[in-house]
Design a protein around this motif. Structure first.
Motif, PDB file in Angstrom:
ATOM      1  N   CYS A  96       0.902  -1.174  -0.021  1.00  0.00           N
ATOM      2  CA  CYS A  96       0.062  -0.030  -0.030  1.00  0.00           C
ATOM      3  C   CYS A  96       0.900   1.272  -0.107  1.00  0.00           C
ATOM      4  O   CYS A  96       0.466   2.445  -0.452  1.00  0.00           O
ATOM      5  N   TYR A  98       1.993   2.883   2.460  1.00  0.00           N
ATOM      6  CA  TYR A  98       1.595   4.134   3.614  1.00  0.00           C
ATOM      7  C   TYR A  98       2.835   4.099   4.500  1.00  0.00           C
ATOM      8  O   TYR A  98       3.475   5.211   4.887  1.00  0.00           O
ATOM      9  N   GLN A 100       6.030   3.302   3.855  1.00  0.00           N
ATOM     10  CA  GLN A 100       7.398   2.997   3.191  1.00  0.00           C
ATOM     11  C   GLN A 100       8.522   4.177   3.463  1.00  0.00           C
ATOM     12  O   GLN A 100       9.518   4.028   3.378  1.00  0.00           O
ATOM     13  N   CYS A 130       4.785  -2.443   9.347  1.00  0.00           N
ATOM     14  CA  CYS A 130       4.285  -2.589   8.101  1.00  0.00           C
ATOM     15  C   CYS A 130       3.032  -3.304   8.160  1.00  0.00           C
ATOM     16  O   CYS A 130       3.213  -4.632   8.188  1.00  0.00           O
ATOM     17  N   ARG A 131       1.988  -3.009   8.052  1.00  0.00           N
ATOM     18  CA  ARG A 131       0.504  -3.836   7.986  1.00  0.00           C
ATOM     19  C   ARG A 131       0.444  -4.649   6.801  1.00  0.00           C
ATOM     20  O   ARG A 131      -0.626  -5.583   6.782  1.00  0.00           O
TER      21      ARG A 131
END
Ligand code: FES
Ligand code: FES
Length: 148
Positions: A96, A98, A100, A130-131
């Protein structure tokens, strides 16, 4: 108050205890640094303060006045940061995305401090959440950046 962000000087008129993250995003329009938890748990807000990975959501702006602040917007101007970004692209790390920018900042700080990190060094340094579970790709990219 005067802030030095990515080599440029900015005057900001904010309360001294304002989190650096709010100033970066809301005052300076640098939205690459993300808000995740706000309590120093996730690392989405990681920036470099004098080269050290720092969670900007719990860093008051007065504590970093006059100090070199680096954000994701300028990370490719840094030799280690450029290698990290290139390795991130090669390894297709983001899902996704987010978390990073914070991950890239943490990896850059690691390579500045430990140019040839062991797997344990990587595990110890790369603790941002990190999900999407990109941890294996992150680890591979850090190893590649270290060899670049
Ligand atoms: S937003 Fe700063 S650590 Fe989560
Ligand atoms: S890539 Fe989605 S949270 Fe890390």
């Amino acid at each position: 108050m005067e802030l030095t962000v990515n080599g440029a000087t900015h005057q900001v008129d904010v309360e001294p205890d304002t989190p650096l993250l709010w100033v970066l995003r809301d005052e300076l329009g640098m939205t690459g640094t993300k808000y995740g938890c706000g309590v120093a748990q996730c690392g989405a807000c990681t920036v470099l303060i004098d080269g050290q990975a720092t969670r900007s959501c719990v860093t008051t702006v007065d504590s970093v006045a006059g100090v070199a602040i680096t954000t994701i917007e300028a990370i490719e101007q840094d030799p280690e940061g450029r290698k990290v970004v290139e390795a991130w692209i090669t390894n297709q790390v983001p899902q996704c995305g987010y978390c990073q920018s914070g991950q890239v900042m943490a990896a850059t700080a690691l390579l500045k401090q430990t140019p040839q990190p062991t797997q344990d060094d990587i595990a110890d340094a790369m603790v941002n959440l990190c999900r999407c579970g990109t941890y294996n790709a992150i680890s591979a990219a850090v190893r590649q950046a270290a060899q670049a």
